[in-house]
Design an enzyme around this catalytic site. Structure first.
Site, short mmCIF file in Angstrom:
data_model
loop_
_atom_site.label_atom_id
_atom_site.label_comp_id
_atom_site.label_asym_id
_atom_site.label_seq_id
_atom_site.Cartn_x
_atom_site.Cartn_y
_atom_site.Cartn_z
CE1 TYR A 1 0.68 5.08 -5.80
CE2 TYR A 1 0.59 6.46 -3.84
CZ TYR A 1 1.12 5.38 -4.52
OH TYR A 1 2.08 4.60 -3.93
CB SER B 1 -0.94 -0.03 1.21
OG SER B 1 -1.72 1.12 1.29
CE LYS C 1 0.03 1.96 -3.99
NZ LYS C 1 0.56 0.60 -4.17
#
Length: 264
Positions: A148, A134, A152
């Site tokens: 992004y 992660s 994650k």
């Protein structure tokens, strides 16, 4: 002896971890990379302990085929690490749906494309572990990193879900949340979308920088190995002490919000 599968093996933290697995532990790695040149260079450097799997994590069919071929060569894996990914910069208003899909195809679907073909093999082994990569951006948010961060946060959910679904098979699942490292994540490998004029771009860029210490990739190794050497695999682990302090403060603020909004 463990047999490893590691995506994103040719650069960044993935390369650092691959190097440590082979040099420090002497264990074989099936390394997933899109680059023929990188695969050849790593094969020359690591010899028989590196088995290249040249595939794009977005291509589930080809990846599954090549993983099965590699497993026939080296054996069934007991350790899986999903380190492939990239960062897409841009405001959520400026990013197209296709750009966000591309972020997901690599970071989210690509992670599952690595794991799913290997689960049946790992069920047959003992003490197998899966480490999902992660980020501190999977726990907290900054401007210009929305795509992004969404990807994650999804990795965090995948890790928590897999942990529940695989516990009866003895497969442990952990999630590592790297802080800033000198990997080219924000430069060489990043994609950037221009910010429209209505935004104060300079202010957004300033606020998107966390200001934490940027460490050498090797600084992540103690955290990486704790994930695999602990008798019980930690559920999650952040590599930046500065970020841990920040995350705890953020969590405390969320608890206050939930409690203040509670209706009897």
């Amino acid at each position: 002896m463990n047999i490893w599968v590691l995506s994103g093996c040719s650069s960044g933290l993935g390369r650092c971890w691959t190097d440590s697995i082979i040099r420090d532990r002497g264990e074989p790695v099936i390394g997933i990379t899109r680059s023929d040149n990188a695969a050849r260079a790593m094969l020359e450097e690591y010899k028989d302990l590196f088995v290249p799997c040249i595939a794009d994590v977005r291509d589930s069919f080809t990846l599954s085929e090549k993983l099965h071929q590699a497993v026939k060569e080296v054996g069934k894996p007991t350790r899986v690490v999903t380190a492939a990914g990239f960062a897409q910069f841009g405001t959520l208003e400026d990013l197209s749906s296709e750009q966000i899909r591309e972020q997901f195809k690599t970071n989210v679907e690509g992670t599952l494309n690595v794991i799913r073909p290997l689960i049946p093999m790992m069920r047959e082994g003992e003490a197998s572990r899966i480490l999902l990569v992660s980020s501190m951006s999977g726990v907290a948010c900054w401007p210009l990193l929305g795509a992004y961060q969404i990807s994650k946060y999804a990795i965090e959910a995948i890790a928590d879900t897999l942990r529940l679904e695989l516990q009866d098979f003895g497969i442990q699942v952990g999630c590592i949340e790297p802080g800033p490292h000198k990997t080219g994540w924000a430069t060489t490998y990043a994609r950037r979308q221009e910010t429209r004029s209505e935004y104060n771009k300079q202010d957004l860029v300033s606020r998107s920088s966390c200001g934490y210490t940027i460490n050498d990739p090797a600084a992540s190794l103690p955290f990486f190995w704790k994930m695999f050497d602990s008798s019980v695999m930690p559920k999650r682990m952040a590599t930046s002490p500065e970020f841990v302090d920040f995350a705890i403060k953020e969590a405390q603020e969320k608890i206050k919000d939930w409690r203040s909004a509670h209706v009897d």
